[in-house]
Design a protein around this motif. Sequence first.
Motif, PDB file in Angstrom:
ATOM      1  N   LEU A  91      37.108  18.082  29.195  1.00  0.00           N
ATOM      2  CA  LEU A  91      38.197  18.742  29.915  1.00  0.00           C
ATOM      3  C   LEU A  91      37.882  20.212  30.149  1.00  0.00           C
ATOM      4  N   ALA A  92      37.280  20.860  29.143  1.00  0.00           N
ATOM      5  CA  ALA A  92      36.961  22.287  29.277  1.00  0.00           C
ATOM      6  C   ALA A  92      35.877  22.527  30.319  1.00  0.00           C
ATOM      7  N   SER A  93      34.904  21.597  30.422  1.00  0.00           N
ATOM      8  CA  SER A  93      33.793  21.776  31.362  1.00  0.00           C
ATOM      9  C   SER A  93      34.132  21.327  32.783  1.00  0.00           C
ATOM     10  N   GLY A  94      35.236  20.647  32.948  1.00  0.00           N
ATOM     11  CA  GLY A  94      35.610  20.178  34.274  1.00  0.00           C
ATOM     12  C   GLY A  94      35.131  18.779  34.601  1.00  0.00           C
ATOM     13  N   LEU A  95      34.406  18.126  33.690  1.00  0.00           N
ATOM     14  CA  LEU A  95      33.993  16.737  33.934  1.00  0.00           C
ATOM     15  C   LEU A  95      35.199  15.819  34.025  1.00  0.00           C
ATOM     16  N   LEU A  96      36.244  16.162  33.297  1.00  0.00           N
ATOM     17  CA  LEU A  96      37.508  15.441  33.381  1.00  0.00           C
ATOM     18  C   LEU A  96      38.606  16.429  33.745  1.00  0.00           C
ATOM     19  N   THR A  97      39.583  15.955  34.477  1.00  0.00           N
ATOM     20  CA  THR A  97      40.743  16.761  34.810  1.00  0.00           C
ATOM     21  C   THR A  97      41.997  16.058  34.306  1.00  0.00           C
ATOM     22  N   VAL A  98      43.081  16.797  34.259  1.00  0.00           N
ATOM     23  CA  VAL A  98      44.342  16.274  33.731  1.00  0.00           C
ATOM     24  C   VAL A  98      45.297  15.998  34.888  1.00  0.00           C
ATOM     25  N   ASP A  99      45.873  14.799  34.873  1.00  0.00           N
ATOM     26  CA  ASP A  99      46.940  14.455  35.809  1.00  0.00           C
ATOM     27  C   ASP A  99      48.256  14.498  35.029  1.00  0.00           C
ATOM     28  N   PRO A 100      49.087  15.525  35.244  1.00  0.00           N
ATOM     29  CA  PRO A 100      50.310  15.663  34.440  1.00  0.00           C
ATOM     30  C   PRO A 100      51.233  14.458  34.529  1.00  0.00           C
ATOM     31  N   ALA A 101      51.162  13.722  35.646  1.00  0.00           N
ATOM     32  CA  ALA A 101      52.076  12.590  35.833  1.00  0.00           C
ATOM     33  C   ALA A 101      51.743  11.420  34.913  1.00  0.00           C
ATOM     34  N   THR A 102      50.468  11.288  34.523  1.00  0.00           N
ATOM     35  CA  THR A 102      50.058  10.127  33.723  1.00  0.00           C
ATOM     36  C   THR A 102      49.400  10.499  32.402  1.00  0.00           C
ATOM     37  N   GLN A 103      49.204  11.781  32.129  1.00  0.00           N
ATOM     38  CA  GLN A 103      48.406  12.181  30.968  1.00  0.00           C
ATOM     39  C   GLN A 103      49.012  11.710  29.652  1.00  0.00           C
ATOM     40  N   THR A 104      50.323  11.629  29.565  1.00  0.00           N
ATOM     41  CA  THR A 104      50.961  11.226  28.303  1.00  0.00           C
ATOM     42  C   THR A 104      51.358   9.749  28.281  1.00  0.00           C
ATOM     43  N   ASP A 105      50.997   8.988  29.313  1.00  0.00           N
ATOM     44  CA  ASP A 105      51.337   7.562  29.348  1.00  0.00           C
ATOM     45  C   ASP A 105      50.512   6.789  28.326  1.00  0.00           C
ATOM     46  N   VAL A 106      51.151   5.868  27.647  1.00  0.00           N
ATOM     47  CA  VAL A 106      50.478   5.026  26.661  1.00  0.00           C
ATOM     48  C   VAL A 106      50.862   3.570  26.927  1.00  0.00           C
ATOM     49  N   GLU A 107      49.859   2.696  26.947  1.00  0.00           N
ATOM     50  CA  GLU A 107      50.083   1.259  27.126  1.00  0.00           C
ATOM     51  C   GLU A 107      49.752   0.543  25.822  1.00  0.00           C
ATOM     52  N   LEU A 108      50.652  -0.322  25.390  1.00  0.00           N
ATOM     53  CA  LEU A 108      50.514  -0.973  24.087  1.00  0.00           C
ATOM     54  C   LEU A 108      50.058  -2.410  24.249  1.00  0.00           C
ATOM     55  N   ILE A 109      49.048  -2.780  23.449  1.00  0.00           N
ATOM     56  CA  ILE A 109      48.547  -4.159  23.409  1.00  0.00           C
ATOM     57  C   ILE A 109      48.959  -4.744  22.065  1.00  0.00           C
ATOM     58  N   MET A 110      49.730  -5.817  22.103  1.00  0.00           N
ATOM     59  CA  MET A 110      50.289  -6.374  20.887  1.00  0.00           C
ATOM     60  C   MET A 110      49.268  -7.240  20.152  1.00  0.00           C
ATOM     61  N   GLU A 111      49.665  -7.736  18.966  1.00  0.00           N
ATOM     62  CA  GLU A 111      48.745  -8.468  18.099  1.00  0.00           C
ATOM     63  C   GLU A 111      48.195  -9.722  18.773  1.00  0.00           C
ATOM     64  N   ASP A 112      49.001 -10.361  19.631  1.00  0.00           N
ATOM     65  CA  ASP A 112      48.543 -11.590  20.294  1.00  0.00           C
ATOM     66  C   ASP A 112      47.767 -11.320  21.572  1.00  0.00           C
ATOM     67  N   GLY A 113      47.506 -10.035  21.867  1.00  0.00           N
ATOM     68  CA  GLY A 113      46.733  -9.680  23.059  1.00  0.00           C
ATOM     69  C   GLY A 113      47.565  -9.433  24.296  1.00  0.00           C
ATOM     70  N   SER A 114      48.864  -9.691  24.246  1.00  0.00           N
ATOM     71  CA  SER A 114      49.730  -9.461  25.405  1.00  0.00           C
ATOM     72  C   SER A 114      50.058  -7.975  25.547  1.00  0.00           C
ATOM     73  N   ILE A 115      50.422  -7.589  26.766  1.00  0.00           N
ATOM     74  CA  ILE A 115      50.773  -6.202  27.048  1.00  0.00           C
ATOM     75  C   ILE A 115      52.271  -6.000  26.807  1.00  0.00           C
ATOM     76  N   TYR A 116      52.588  -4.984  26.018  1.00  0.00           N
ATOM     77  CA  TYR A 116      53.985  -4.684  25.728  1.00  0.00           C
ATOM     78  C   TYR A 116      54.682  -4.266  27.026  1.00  0.00           C
ATOM     79  N   PRO A 117      55.885  -4.778  27.293  1.00  0.00           N
ATOM     80  CA  PRO A 117      56.511  -4.553  28.611  1.00  0.00           C
ATOM     81  C   PRO A 117      56.964  -3.131  28.884  1.00  0.00           C
ATOM     82  N   HIS A 118      57.029  -2.269  27.877  1.00  0.00           N
ATOM     83  CA  HIS A 118      57.518  -0.908  28.088  1.00  0.00           C
ATOM     84  C   HIS A 118      56.384   0.103  27.885  1.00  0.00           C
TER      85      HIS A 118
END
Length: 391
Positions: free
Chosen positions: A230-257
Motif C-alpha cells: 500500500l505504501a509503495s503504490g502496488l496496491l491502492t485502497v477502495d474506501p467503498a469495499t476496504q472494510t468488507d468481510v465475507e464469511l465462509i462457514m464450517e460447511d463451506g457455504s457463504i454466510y448470507p450477510h
Amino acid sequence: MQFYRFGLLILSAIVGSVVLTGCDVVAEQATSSAPQATPVGVVTLKSQALTLKKELPGRVNAFQIAEIRPQVSGIVQSRLFVEGKQVEQGQALYQINPAVFEAELAASEAAVARAEASIASSKAKAARFSELLKIKAVSQQDFDEADAAYKQARAELLTAKAQLQSAKINLDYSHVSSPISGQISKSSVTVGALVSANQATALATVTQLDPIYIDLTQSSNELTQRKKALASGLLTVDPATQTDVELIMEDGSIYPHKGTLQFSEVTVNPSTGSVILRAEFPNPEKLLLPGMYARASIVEGVKADAILVPQRGVSRNSKGEPTALVVSAKSIVESRVLKIDRSVGANWLVIDGLKAGDRLIVEGLQKIRSGAPVTATEVDSSALSSTNKAQ
C-alpha cells in the motif's frame, strides 16, 4: 549400324528417366524435412483492475457477555425467566426475598424524618440567638453552640438521606435484572437457594449474539507485506469495499450477510507470530455461535494492472518453476518463467514473466516446444474460464 543407333537412343531415354525420377525424390525429401506450423489456441493477455482478497481463519465470539451475580445476600424467592430464551436489558431475572431490605428502607425513611424535624428546631434556635446576639441578650458562646447544633443537624440529615438512598439501592438489587439484551443460559440456582453478594458463581449468563464478532488470525509477515504494498503504490485502497468481510462457514457455504472489519491488534502474539483482526457481522438468524470455527475473506487492496493467466496455460519445469509458452510476433513459440502471486478462481495472478499483449498458448501444448513455428487462433477466454470451472 542402324540397330546400334537404335540401342543408343533407348539407353539415353532410360538414363534421362532415371535422372528425372531422382530429382523428384530429392525435391520431395527437401519439402518433407521443412518444419510445419502447428495450429494452437491462444489467449491475448490484458491488464485489469483487480480487488485482492485474503482468506483468514478465525473464531466466533459473542458481541457481549454478562455474568449475572447477586449484589445483595438473601434467599432466591422466584426465577422470572425461561432458560435459553431471549431476555431484554433491564428485565427482572431473579427475585431475592425483599423483606429485610424493605425494613431497612422504612428505618432509613424514619431517620430522614427525624433529622428533618431536628434541623427545623436547631435552625430556628440559631436564628433567634443570632438576633439576640446583636443586642447582647445572649453570649457569643451560646450563639456558637446553637449554630453548631444547627450545622450538626444538617450533617445528620445528609447522613440519613445517604442511608435512605443505600436502602433503596439494596431493595432494587433484590430484583436481579439483566444488564444487556441477549440469550440467557441455564440457571445455576433454584428457588430457595441462599445467594451472597458478589459471589464467585454466576446465577446465569446472558450472551448477545446479534451482532456478533469474528476474531481472525493473520501472520505479522503478511500484514507487513500488505502495508508495504500500500505504501509503495502496488496496491491502492477502495474506501467503498476496504472494510468488507465475507464469511465462509464450517460447511463451506457463504454466510448470507456481509461483515465489517473493525480493527486489528497493535501487538503480535510472540508464540504464533500473528495478529488478531476483528470483524463484526449481523446475526439475525443466530447461525453463528460463540466458539465456532470460520474462515473469512478480507480485502487487501486493489491492484490496478493485474495480469490474470488461465491455469491450464501454466505448467512446471524440472526445477518446479511455473512456466508458460507464448507466441512471438514471428509466430514462434517462446518459453517464459513466471512469478505467481496467488490463484484467482480459474486463473493465476502473475506478477512477473508475462505482460499485457502477450499471446499465451492454452490449446495444443502437447504438440509444440520452444522455438517451433505455430499458427495461432484466438480462444474465447470466457468459454475457457467456464471450462476450467467445470473441470
